[in-house]
Design a protein around this motif. Structure first.
Motif, mmCIF file in Angstrom:
data_model
loop_
_atom_site.group_PDB
_atom_site.id
_atom_site.type_symbol
_atom_site.label_atom_id
_atom_site.label_comp_id
_atom_site.label_asym_id
_atom_site.label_seq_id
_atom_site.Cartn_x
_atom_site.Cartn_y
_atom_site.Cartn_z
ATOM 1 N N ARG A 132 0.838 -1.196 0.000
ATOM 2 C CA ARG A 132 0.000 0.000 0.000
ATOM 3 C C ARG A 132 0.873 1.246 0.000
ATOM 4 O O ARG A 132 1.975 1.264 0.531
ATOM 5 N N LEU A 133 0.354 2.305 -0.619
ATOM 6 C CA LEU A 133 1.036 3.587 -0.580
ATOM 7 C C LEU A 133 1.017 4.124 0.844
ATOM 8 O O LEU A 133 0.117 3.798 1.622
ATOM 9 N N PRO A 134 2.004 4.939 1.222
ATOM 10 C CA PRO A 134 2.002 5.520 2.570
ATOM 11 C C PRO A 134 0.692 6.246 2.864
ATOM 12 O O PRO A 134 0.084 6.832 1.969
ATOM 13 N N ARG A 135 0.274 6.195 4.109
ATOM 14 C CA ARG A 135 -1.020 6.769 4.472
ATOM 15 C C ARG A 135 -1.118 8.256 4.167
ATOM 16 O O ARG A 135 -2.201 8.770 3.907
ATOM 17 N N ASN A 136 0.000 8.939 4.250
ATOM 18 C CA ASN A 136 -0.037 10.382 4.034
ATOM 19 C C ASN A 136 0.085 10.751 2.563
ATOM 20 O O ASN A 136 0.276 11.903 2.217
ATOM 21 N N ARG A 137 -0.027 9.750 1.715
ATOM 22 C CA ARG A 137 0.102 10.009 0.290
ATOM 23 C C ARG A 137 -1.150 9.547 -0.440
ATOM 24 O O ARG A 137 -1.693 8.488 -0.158
ATOM 25 N N LYS A 138 -1.624 10.343 -1.401
ATOM 26 C CA LYS A 138 -2.816 9.989 -2.150
ATOM 27 C C LYS A 138 -2.468 8.981 -3.241
ATOM 28 O O LYS A 138 -1.309 8.742 -3.549
ATOM 29 N N ALA A 139 -3.509 8.406 -3.821
ATOM 30 C CA ALA A 139 -3.293 7.487 -4.937
ATOM 31 C C ALA A 139 -2.575 8.209 -6.065
ATOM 32 O O ALA A 139 -2.620 9.435 -6.168
ATOM 33 N N ASP A 140 -1.911 7.447 -6.938
ATOM 34 C CA ASP A 140 -1.064 8.046 -7.960
ATOM 35 C C ASP A 140 -1.805 9.050 -8.837
ATOM 36 O O ASP A 140 -1.264 10.099 -9.183
ATOM 37 N N SER A 141 -3.021 8.736 -9.210
ATOM 38 C CA SER A 141 -3.784 9.658 -10.047
ATOM 39 C C SER A 141 -5.217 9.197 -10.124
ATOM 40 O O SER A 141 -5.567 8.093 -9.723
ATOM 41 N N GLY A 142 -6.068 10.063 -10.649
ATOM 42 C CA GLY A 142 -7.446 9.689 -10.920
ATOM 43 C C GLY A 142 -8.349 9.740 -9.713
ATOM 44 O O GLY A 142 -7.905 9.945 -8.588
ATOM 45 N N PRO A 143 -9.632 9.543 -9.930
ATOM 46 C CA PRO A 143 -10.601 9.478 -8.841
ATOM 47 C C PRO A 143 -10.367 8.208 -8.019
ATOM 48 O O PRO A 143 -9.620 7.323 -8.442
ATOM 49 N N THR A 144 -10.995 8.141 -6.887
ATOM 50 C CA THR A 144 -10.681 7.029 -5.980
ATOM 51 C C THR A 144 -11.912 6.224 -5.592
ATOM 52 O O THR A 144 -12.025 5.743 -4.475
ATOM 53 N N GLU A 145 -12.842 6.039 -6.510
ATOM 54 C CA GLU A 145 -14.043 5.267 -6.214
ATOM 55 C C GLU A 145 -13.756 3.781 -6.388
ATOM 56 O O GLU A 145 -13.116 3.357 -7.347
ATOM 57 N N GLY A 146 -14.243 2.977 -5.441
ATOM 58 C CA GLY A 146 -14.135 1.534 -5.574
ATOM 59 C C GLY A 146 -12.821 0.969 -5.075
ATOM 60 O O GLY A 146 -12.029 1.621 -4.403
ATOM 61 N N THR A 147 -12.589 -0.303 -5.432
ATOM 62 C CA THR A 147 -11.441 -1.070 -4.941
ATOM 63 C C THR A 147 -10.188 -0.804 -5.767
ATOM 64 O O THR A 147 -10.259 -0.642 -6.974
ATOM 65 N N GLY A 148 -9.047 -0.786 -5.104
ATOM 66 C CA GLY A 148 -7.777 -0.754 -5.813
ATOM 67 C C GLY A 148 -6.998 0.524 -5.682
ATOM 68 O O GLY A 148 -5.818 0.573 -6.042
ATOM 69 N N TRP A 149 -7.621 1.578 -5.175
ATOM 70 C CA TRP A 149 -6.890 2.819 -4.961
ATOM 71 C C TRP A 149 -6.054 2.717 -3.692
ATOM 72 O O TRP A 149 -6.455 2.125 -2.709
ATOM 73 N N GLY A 150 -4.884 3.318 -3.726
ATOM 74 C CA GLY A 150 -3.992 3.257 -2.580
ATOM 75 C C GLY A 150 -3.009 2.114 -2.636
ATOM 76 O O GLY A 150 -2.149 1.989 -1.764
ATOM 77 N N LEU A 151 -3.098 1.264 -3.674
ATOM 78 C CA LEU A 151 -2.111 0.201 -3.857
ATOM 79 C C LEU A 151 -0.920 0.739 -4.643
ATOM 80 O O LEU A 151 -1.055 1.656 -5.457
ATOM 81 N N ASP A 152 0.244 0.177 -4.415
ATOM 82 C CA ASP A 152 1.454 0.611 -5.105
ATOM 83 C C ASP A 152 1.640 -0.238 -6.362
ATOM 84 O O ASP A 152 1.945 -1.430 -6.280
ATOM 85 N N TYR A 153 1.465 0.387 -7.523
ATOM 86 C CA TYR A 153 1.540 -0.318 -8.802
ATOM 87 C C TYR A 153 2.878 -0.093 -9.513
ATOM 88 O O TYR A 153 3.019 -0.441 -10.674
ATOM 89 N N ARG A 154 3.871 0.437 -8.820
ATOM 90 C CA ARG A 154 5.074 0.911 -9.507
ATOM 91 C C ARG A 154 6.150 -0.148 -9.705
ATOM 92 O O ARG A 154 7.089 0.076 -10.480
ATOM 93 N N GLY A 155 6.048 -1.267 -9.047
ATOM 94 C CA GLY A 155 7.106 -2.262 -9.192
ATOM 95 C C GLY A 155 6.581 -3.684 -9.177
ATOM 96 O O GLY A 155 5.369 -3.929 -9.137
ATOM 97 N N LYS A 156 7.508 -4.626 -9.183
ATOM 98 C CA LYS A 156 7.153 -6.043 -9.180
ATOM 99 C C LYS A 156 6.648 -6.453 -7.805
ATOM 100 O O LYS A 156 7.210 -6.068 -6.778
#
Length: 511
Positions: A132-156
């Motif tokens: 998960r992204l740090p709590r004090n940081r928002k999702a990378d981009s876009g609106p945040t409706e539904g499941t999957g926001w706040g996950l770190d998609y940047r690496g393996k």
């Protein structure tokens, strides 16, 4: 070289070729009912699935470990009953952590150790090692409706199919109506979600991800893996192809719209069948079809939210004449199509009425490779090889099969007898769990499926000794941690607790 020596040399080469481990392709449909294929009475054309039945063996009494998908996939990968894991009911979500234990051997890991190239293409739904992204940081981009926001998609991801024995992977995290909506290749997201998309449920999505593209993409990736593996000629290959169809959202491509004559669901069945045809075509194109064990089945029965009433009105019976649907302890929840083609071993046009389970794939694959005795005592605790049946020799060792519903209800099947350790469906059908109707019914259900395949007449009160014997068999299977021969194993997670009324009737289940 003299003629006899030439003949002996040719025979030796033939014997070596015959003994070489087969390629293995396992195709898992999502929510395809027992009666969906045309050869089982379905109304939508399914020529490629029907071809597997004609050119191989059809099993008419095949069952998933659970009547919903995540637990069935666990049983398929591990050869262990799903209820021995920490997941005692329900399914995972797209943002869930891995269900597979770190030290548990999967069938992919076993085959990789035996020299196979391994790949999974399709719907994973066994959890991934998301950070998960740090709590004090928002999702990378876009609106945040539904499941999957706040996950770190940047690496393996540290835990994905590659950590479970696969050399390569091209997957979506879970069902096609569960975010996040994106592909992962070799455990790394191919894009960072930037928009919210909705297929029944909203979720974080890659901008270019579309549900309608999944089946064509899976077909392309599967053909590519088969081609590369066959051209390399250095290893046998194992392809696990868990499809997203005909599970909702029902999104047949434009090429299939209106083709079945029974609506979108039938069209989606046709496209599902097309993917099977693409796999078979590539096996033939590479000249490896005869030496490849192909299995086609489904992860559970037909889902009622795919509009069962509309299908029945069109004369299409996705469940055949079985009672119940996906999620239920009744036969419609977990009896599924199961077809096996292996031209070098399996006689064409065969049918087996043996009661089998998808858990049996692990032992079957090991046996096909000639390594059944190499399975560790801490692996595949509920898996029995189908090879004796495939060879027409008999000797299949499974003595009974345990079923499990979405709500965690149990049933045990021995011969034609089936004991349900609940008074209700255990799932979504009537009588629903904890309903007023269910509370008035006898605590357990016993059916003779040979005489009563639709499970209409509960014989539990008339057969009390049989009920006790089967309950004791189930209790022992739970207690021993396995149903195959070997040392006692521990189940994971919370202890299994049967309903109070069931324990009152059958104290052995409370011990």
């Amino acid at each position: 070289m003299t003629a006899p020596r030439i003949l002996l040399a040719l025979l030796a080469i033939g014997a070596l070729a015959q003994a070489a481990p087969p390629n293995i392709v396992f195709i898992l449909a999502d929510d395809m009912g027992y009666g969906d294929p045309r050869h089982a009475g379905g109304k939508a054309p399914t020529p490629h699935i029907d071809r597997l039945a004609a050119e191989g063996m059809r099993f008419t009494d095949a069952h998933t470990s659970s009547s919903v998908c995540t637990p069935t996939r666990y049983g398929l990968m591990t050869g262990r009953y799903n209820w021995r894991s920490t997941l005692k009911q329900g399914v995972l979500q797209g943002n869930s952590q891995p269900l597979l234990e770190k030290d548990r051997t999967t069938v992919a890991e076993f085959l990789k150790y035996e020299g196979y190239s391994t790949s999974v293409v399709g719907k994973w739904h066994l959890g991934l090692g998301w950070s998960r992204l740090p709590r004090n940081r928002k999702a990378d981009s876009g609106p945040t409706e539904g499941t999957g926001w706040g996950l770190d998609y940047r690496g393996k991801l540290p835990r994905g199919p590659l950590a479970e024995g696969f050399d390569e992977s091209f997957i979506i995290p879970a069902s096609l109506d569960m975010g996040p909506f994106l592909y992962l290749r070799d455990d790394k997201p191919t894009a960072i979600p930037s928009v919210t998309k909705t297929w029944l449920r909203p979720g974080a999505a890659a901008a270019d991800f579309e549900a309608v593209k999944c089946l064509p993409d899976f077909a392309r990736e599967s053909r590519d893996f088969i081609r590369r593996s066959a051209e390399a000629k250095d290893k046998p290959f194992f392809l696990y192809l868990p499809l997203t169809s005909p599970h909702t959202p029902i999104v047949p491509g434009a090429e299939w719209k209106g083709k079945s004559g029974i609506g979108d669901y039938g069209d989606f069945l046709m496209e599902t069948d097309w993917v099977v045809g693409e796999v078979l075509a590539e096996l033939e194109a590479q000249g490896v079809a005869r030496h490849t064990l192909v299995i086609f089945t489904s992860d559970n029965g037909f889902a009622p939210y795919a509009d069962l009433k509309a299908q029945l009105e069109k004369g299409h019976k996705p469940l055949g004449d079985l009672r119940g649907t996906k999620a239920d302890i009744f036969e419609g929840g977990h009896r599924v199509p199961f077809l096996v083609r292996w031209p070098e071993v399996v006689k064409a046009g065969g049918t087996s009425s043996a009661t089998i389970c998808l858990n049996d794939f692990f032992a079957t694959a090991a046996d096909a490779v000639g390594k059944l005795s190499s399975i560790a005592p801490t692996a595949a605790e509920d898996s029995f090889s189908l090879m004796p049946l495939l060879k027409g020799e008999g000797g299949y060792a499974r003595g009974f099969t345990i079923h499990h519903s979405a709500k965690g209800a149990f049933a045990i099947r021995q011969g034609s007898w089936k004991l349900c350790l609940c008074p209700d469906s255990g799932g979504w059908s009537d009588p629903k769990p904890d309903s007023a109707e269910a509370k008035e019914l006898y605590p357990v259900q016993l059916y003779d499926l040979e005489k009563d395949p639709a499970e209409k007449v509960n014989l539990a009160e008339k057969e009390p000794e049989r009920v006790k014997e089967m309950a004791a068999l189930l209790a022992k299977a739970i207690r021993e941690g396995r149903t195959t021969p070997g040392p006692k194993q521990e189940n994971d997670g919370e202890a299994i607790v049967f309903p109070e009324r069931v324990r009152g009737l059958l104290p052995v289940l409370g011990e």
